[in-house]
Design a protein around this motif. Sequence first.
Motif, PDB file in Angstrom:
ATOM      1  N   ASP A  40       0.833  -1.204   0.000  1.00 33.51           N
ATOM      2  CA  ASP A  40       0.000   0.000   0.000  1.00 33.51           C
ATOM      3  C   ASP A  40       0.869   1.257   0.000  1.00 33.51           C
ATOM      4  O   ASP A  40       0.918   1.996  -0.965  1.00 33.51           O
ATOM      5  CB  ASP A  40      -0.921  -0.017   1.213  1.00 33.51           C
ATOM      6  N   ARG A  41       1.591   1.485   1.101  1.00 35.13           N
ATOM      7  CA  ARG A  41       2.500   2.619   1.169  1.00 35.13           C
ATOM      8  C   ARG A  41       3.515   2.441   2.286  1.00 35.13           C
ATOM      9  O   ARG A  41       3.241   1.856   3.313  1.00 35.13           O
ATOM     10  CB  ARG A  41       1.735   3.923   1.366  1.00 35.13           C
ATOM     11  N   MET A  42       4.689   2.995   2.043  1.00 34.80           N
ATOM     12  CA  MET A  42       5.775   3.002   3.020  1.00 34.80           C
ATOM     13  C   MET A  42       6.244   4.452   3.103  1.00 34.80           C
ATOM     14  O   MET A  42       6.496   5.081   2.074  1.00 34.80           O
ATOM     15  CB  MET A  42       6.924   2.100   2.571  1.00 34.80           C
ATOM     16  N   ALA A  43       6.379   4.996   4.292  1.00 31.37           N
ATOM     17  CA  ALA A  43       6.725   6.408   4.411  1.00 31.37           C
ATOM     18  C   ALA A  43       7.637   6.662   5.603  1.00 31.37           C
ATOM     19  O   ALA A  43       7.551   5.994   6.630  1.00 31.37           O
ATOM     20  CB  ALA A  43       5.461   7.255   4.541  1.00 31.37           C
ATOM     21  N   CYS A  44       8.513   7.655   5.430  1.00 34.87           N
ATOM     22  CA  CYS A  44       9.425   8.042   6.495  1.00 34.87           C
ATOM     23  C   CYS A  44       9.648   9.553   6.403  1.00 34.87           C
ATOM     24  O   CYS A  44       9.628  10.129   5.304  1.00 34.87           O
ATOM     25  CB  CYS A  44      10.753   7.300   6.343  1.00 34.87           C
ATOM     26  N   ASN A  45       9.864  10.195   7.565  1.00 36.79           N
ATOM     27  CA  ASN A  45      10.019  11.643   7.609  1.00 36.79           C
ATOM     28  C   ASN A  45      11.160  12.017   8.552  1.00 36.79           C
ATOM     29  O   ASN A  45      11.302  11.447   9.626  1.00 36.79           O
ATOM     30  CB  ASN A  45       8.701  12.286   8.071  1.00 36.79           C
ATOM     31  N   TRP A  46      11.964  12.987   8.107  1.00 38.58           N
ATOM     32  CA  TRP A  46      13.056  13.505   8.934  1.00 38.58           C
ATOM     33  C   TRP A  46      12.946  15.021   8.946  1.00 38.58           C
ATOM     34  O   TRP A  46      12.529  15.644   7.962  1.00 38.58           O
ATOM     35  CB  TRP A  46      14.412  13.125   8.352  1.00 38.58           C
ATOM     36  N   ARG A  47      13.367  15.658  10.042  1.00 37.87           N
ATOM     37  CA  ARG A  47      13.266  17.106  10.110  1.00 37.87           C
ATOM     38  C   ARG A  47      14.433  17.744  10.839  1.00 37.87           C
ATOM     39  O   ARG A  47      15.087  17.136  11.692  1.00 37.87           O
ATOM     40  CB  ARG A  47      11.954  17.524  10.770  1.00 37.87           C
TER      41      ARG A  47
END
Length: 219
Positions: free
Chosen positions: A107-114
Motif C-alpha cells: 500500500d505505502r511506506m513512508a518516512c520523515n526527517w526534520r
Amino acid sequence: MAKEGGIRGNRVRRRDVVQVVGKSRAGGAALVAAAVVLSGCGAGDGKGTTTAPTSATEQPGNPWDLPLEQRLALFDPCAEIPIDAIEHGIGRPAEQVRGYERHRPGDRMACNWRTDDAELTILTTWKSPEDYLADRELTVVNTREELNGRVGMRLVDAIGDPDRWCLHLLFTERGAVWIQVHLNNFDKEFDGQRVPNACAVMDQVSEPLMEHLPEGDFH
C-alpha cells in the motif's frame, strides 16, 4: 505522491499521516511533509498486500504492467536509506519523526526527517503517474524533470505556499518514490541562506539518497 502529522495519500503534509491530505501551516512546526504523503500513499491501484519476488530479474519488462500481487515489494525508505545520507543531504543532524512513519507493504511506506530548516519525506506507493496528474492539490511543474541523473515528475503544492514545498516523483521498479522537501520557516532559509523556493534545494537534499533508491525509471 489530516492532522496527525500527515502524509497525505500522496503528499506529505501535516494532517493525519493516515488520512492523505492536509498540511500544517504553523511556523516551523508545520509538517507539510506529512500531509502529502498520504495522498501519494493511497493509491487507487489496489489495496492488497504485495508479494515480492526475490529479485527484479524474475520479472522482466515494465513491473508497472504486472498485477499488483506480482510486483516487487515497495521500497522501504526507513529501512533502506541510512541516516547518514539523510543528514548529508539536509546538511545537519536530523530527527526521524516516528509519528509520520508508515509501514504498509503493498500500500505505502513512508518516512520523515526534520531539522529546524526543513523536513524531508520519502514515501513509496504504487500510485500511477496518471493518478498524480489528476490530483488537483498538486501542480505539475515538469513531467520529465531530471534530478541527479534520474528523470521523474516535479510537482508543487497547488493549495498552500508552492515556494515552501517541492515534490519529485521517480517511478521505479519498486514503486513510485516520493521525495518531498518542505521549508519550515516562512523566510525560506536553508542552511543559513535565503533560497527562492524549496525546489531550489531539491538537488542538494536528494543527491546523497540516489545510490540507495531502487532502479528503473518507468514513466
